[in-house]
Write a protein that holds these residues in place. Structure first.
Motif, short mmCIF file in Angstrom:
data_model
loop_
_atom_site.label_atom_id
_atom_site.label_comp_id
_atom_site.label_asym_id
_atom_site.label_seq_id
_atom_site.Cartn_x
_atom_site.Cartn_y
_atom_site.Cartn_z
N PRO B 189 40.91 33.79 49.30
CA PRO B 189 41.94 33.73 48.25
C PRO B 189 41.69 34.73 47.13
O PRO B 189 42.65 35.21 46.51
CB PRO B 189 41.81 32.29 47.73
N LYS B 190 40.43 35.07 46.88
CA LYS B 190 40.14 36.05 45.81
C LYS B 190 40.70 37.42 46.19
O LYS B 190 41.33 38.10 45.40
CB LYS B 190 38.63 36.16 45.59
N ILE B 191 40.45 37.79 47.46
CA ILE B 191 40.97 39.07 47.93
C ILE B 191 42.50 39.03 47.90
O ILE B 191 43.15 40.01 47.52
CB ILE B 191 40.43 39.35 49.35
N ALA B 192 43.05 37.87 48.25
CA ALA B 192 44.51 37.74 48.25
C ALA B 192 45.10 37.94 46.86
O ALA B 192 46.13 38.60 46.71
CB ALA B 192 44.91 36.37 48.80
N ILE B 193 44.44 37.41 45.84
CA ILE B 193 44.96 37.57 44.48
C ILE B 193 44.95 39.04 44.07
O ILE B 193 45.92 39.56 43.49
CB ILE B 193 44.13 36.74 43.47
N ILE B 194 43.87 39.73 44.38
CA ILE B 194 43.80 41.16 44.05
C ILE B 194 44.87 41.91 44.83
O ILE B 194 45.55 42.80 44.30
CB ILE B 194 42.40 41.71 44.32
N ILE B 260 38.63 38.94 37.48
CA ILE B 260 38.09 37.76 36.80
C ILE B 260 38.88 36.51 37.18
O ILE B 260 38.32 35.47 37.51
CB ILE B 260 38.12 37.98 35.26
N VAL B 261 40.23 36.66 37.18
CA VAL B 261 41.06 35.52 37.57
C VAL B 261 40.78 35.16 39.03
O VAL B 261 40.61 33.99 39.38
CB VAL B 261 42.55 35.87 37.41
N ALA B 262 40.71 36.19 39.86
CA ALA B 262 40.51 35.95 41.29
C ALA B 262 39.21 35.20 41.54
O ALA B 262 39.15 34.29 42.35
CB ALA B 262 40.51 37.28 42.05
N GLU B 263 38.18 35.56 40.80
CA GLU B 263 36.87 34.97 41.07
C GLU B 263 36.75 33.54 40.55
O GLU B 263 35.83 32.82 40.89
CB GLU B 263 35.77 35.84 40.46
N GLY B 270 30.61 35.83 42.02
CA GLY B 270 30.53 37.21 41.51
C GLY B 270 30.16 37.26 40.04
O GLY B 270 29.56 36.34 39.49
N ILE B 271 30.59 38.34 39.42
CA ILE B 271 30.24 38.59 38.03
C ILE B 271 30.86 37.52 37.12
O ILE B 271 30.30 37.15 36.10
CB ILE B 271 30.67 40.02 37.62
N THR B 272 32.01 36.99 37.52
CA THR B 272 32.67 35.95 36.72
C THR B 272 31.82 34.69 36.70
O THR B 272 31.67 34.03 35.67
CB THR B 272 34.03 35.61 37.33
#
Lengths: 302, 318
Positions: B189-194, B260-263, B270-272
């Motif tokens: 889903p994170k990749i999908a948001i980006i 940041i939102v995706a993570e 990740g960094i978030t």
């Protein structure tokens, strides 16, 4: 036609007459028959070109001249296949043509070299589109690079060239395809006077050395008379062919001929056709208003 | 020329020395402001850090209290003739001083995670970079060809662009829950948001760039005998490459803004994850360090790509 008598152009000497009779005996390369072009604009239907008819013969140099708005650019775009005529026919070697193709080379007024290709690769472009192998295209292109005198710039990119050099490459690029006719749309219009003179001489030199018919659009009277065998004079609103002038100035042409009687008479004739004196030419009349006081030695304006 | 006109000539370029000076200043000025606020006590410092609690029973050394509260307690203690508390003015915990953030740059990497299941900072960073890479690559894989086709063929453009215009107004994070439902809780889903955040803009930007190609070049190619596909592959694509490359650089920046939102979607990663975790522990020096690291990664990759672009497209002016 009403008579603005110009004996030195209309009364052809035997020499000139026989020259043009021979020219008209040659094979017809491009024939334009009843060509019309109109399009819709905000102000209703506009006729850009009305019933244009002419022929160009093998190895003939034809110039098209006319005031702005006479449709000369539209005409050459139709000849190149970039625009469609509303009616009429376009025959190349007797065959009707519609789409753009390598049989009609074109040199545009703006610089249309492909900026990502070197000079050599620009010239190779058309040959490769024709299906020539890279090696053949390259050796052919190098010949053309030499012919237009740009040997040292074969690998330069267009942005490194001057305006005149770019147009020389554009000419070489069009001619490398061995077109039946070369269409040139005010190709030297953007160049400075000195470069333009050189380019005209270059072009005549190339034209003398290869079997090519040229149709050249210009708004410069001297350029037309200096280059052309015959000059098509168009008028505006609607764009119509008013006269086909057979230029009596003998070849080979030199810049010095531009003060010869034949040259001046031809030029005068075109000028009269393009700007008839009877017309109330309100474009050109500026109201002279005195904006500031100047010394009395300056002639007073009305 | 006077000094002022040298620096403020309208639309004139600066000398390289002037330009360098200003570039350095553009980073130094915010840093200077930060230092002033951090190191000069009377500028802001709204808190007092307790050194000695004195007789105030609820004070503890190291504790931060409001200045007003501290002076109240001080007066009370004074009035009652008890041991006086002492303290020094300090900034709130969320504003660490530059030197603390600077040292956090090193310690954030060298400090082991609090729990063995948690990740080191470099692992978190690498994870973020992977998510960005896949989201952006997938988006480009579809976005660039579709954009070029839209810019080249009016029919494709009319079929695609109205819907895309609509879709790009939908905020990508709004699809978070849906993405988790479809793709699970991990990286999908994170990749999908980006992807969603980048793709629709990308199609529009690329089609616009394609349309900006001088039509005279296409006409010239036609008169040289180029046919349909040759026009596309030999003129359109090489002609727009430098602009396309520049678009990609800008879009990559956008992709980072969605990171940041995706993570935060599904399991935080990740960094978030690092930032939220450190904020929870109140290690704001680490939080600042991590945010600045994102900036550094962004600007370094952009400068690298810009330099690479200059080498790739030598045929361009300037």
């Amino acid at each position: 036609m009403n008579s603005i008598a110009l004996p030195s152009y209309l009364d052809q000497s035997d020499d000139v007459r026989s020259r043009f009779e021979a020219l008209k005996q040659r094979q017809v390369i491009l024939e334009v028959k009843h060509l019309c072009k109109s399009f819709d604009s905000q102000h209703g239907r506009v006729t850009a070109l009305q019933n244009i008819n002419f022929k160009t013969h093998r190895r003939e140099f034809v110039c098209v001249i006319g005031p702005s708005g006479c449709g000369k650019s539209t005409l050459i775009r139709i000849l190149a296949g970039l625009d469609n005529p509303s009616s009429g026919e376009l025959l190349l070697d007797g065959e009707p043509v519609f789409d753009p193709g390598p049989d009609r080379g074109m040199v545009f007024q703006g610089y249309t070299l492909f900026p990502w290709l070197s000079v050599k690769r620009n010239i190779m472009f058309g040959l490769q589109m024709q299906g020539h192998t890279r090696a053949t295209a390259e050796s052919e292109a190098l010949n053309w690079v030499e012919l237009v005198g740009l040997d040292k710039f074969a690998d330069a990119y267009p942005h490194q060239l001057s305006g005149g050099m770019k147009q020389r490459v554009a000419i070489a690029r069009a001619l490398a395809n061995k077109p039946r006719i070369l269409l040139m749309d005010e190709p030297f219009g953007a160049l400075d006077a000195q470069t333009r003179g050189k380019m005209q001489a270059n072009l005549i030199e190339i034209w003398r050395n290869i079997d090519i018919t040229i149709l050249f659009i210009t708004h410069d009277l001297d350029e037309a008379v200096y280059l052309a065998d015959r000059i098509l004079v168009l008028k505006a609103h609607p764009g119509e062919l008013v006269e086909m002038i057979e230029v009596p100035v003998p070849r080979p042409r030199t810049p010095e001929q531009s003060i010869s009687p034949e040259f001046l008479a031809t030029k005068k004739r075109i000028e009269d056709l393009i700007h008839p004196s009877s017309d109330s030419d309100d474009d050109n009349d500026l109201h002279m208003i005195r904006m500031a006081h100047v010394g009395d030695d300056v002639e007073r304006t009305k | 020329m006077s000094q002022a006109t040298q620096w403020f000539a309208v639309r004139q370029s600066l000398s390289s020395k002037q330009a360098t000076t200003l570039t350095v200043l553009s980073f130094l000025l915010p840093l200077l402001l930060w230092s002033v606020v951090s190191y000069i006590p009377f500028v802001w410092h709204p808190k007092v850090e307790i050194i000695d609690a004195g007789a105030v029973d609820w004070f503890q050394p190291g504790m931060l209290v409001e200045r007003a509260v501290f002076s109240e307690q001080l007066q009370q203690a004074n009035a009652q003739q008890l041991a006086l508390p002492t303290g020094r003015r300090a900034n709130p915990i969320y504003l660490p001083a530059p030197h603390q953030v600077a040292s956090a740059f090193v310690t954030a990497f060298t400090t082991a995670p609090k729990r063995s299941s948690e990740k080191w900072l470099h692992e978190s960073l690498w994870h973020s970079i992977k998510v960005i890479f896949w989201g952006f690559t997938l988006s480009s894989l579809f976005g660039i060809p579709i954009g070029i086709l839209c810019g080249t063929y009016a029919a494709v453009s009319k079929l695609q662009e109205p819907f895309i215009e609509f879709f790009r107004y939908l905020p990508a994070p709004a699809f978070g829950a849906l993405a988790v439902a479809i793709l699970g809780i991990h990286d999908g889903p994170k990749i999908a948001i980006i992807f969603i955040g980048t793709f629709f803009q990308q199609v529009l930007v690329v089609s616009n760039t394609t349309r900006k190609l001088d039509i005279a070049l296409l006409e010239a190619a036609l008169t040289l005998g180029a046919k349909r596909l040759q026009l596309l592959f030999r003129v359109v694509i090489p002609g727009i490459l430098p602009d396309l490359y520049r678009d990609q650089r800008i879009l990559l920046g956008w992709a980072w803004t969605y990171l940041i939102v995706a993570e935060l979607i599904g399991t935080s990663s990740g960094i978030t994850w690092f930032i939220t975790q450190q904020a929870r522990y109140k290690n704001f020096d680490n939080v600042f360090a991590a945010i600045i690291m994102i900036g550094i990664i962004g600007i370094v990759s952009d400068i690298t790509l810009a330099k690479l672009g200059k080498r790739l497209f030598r045929w361009q002016k300037g």
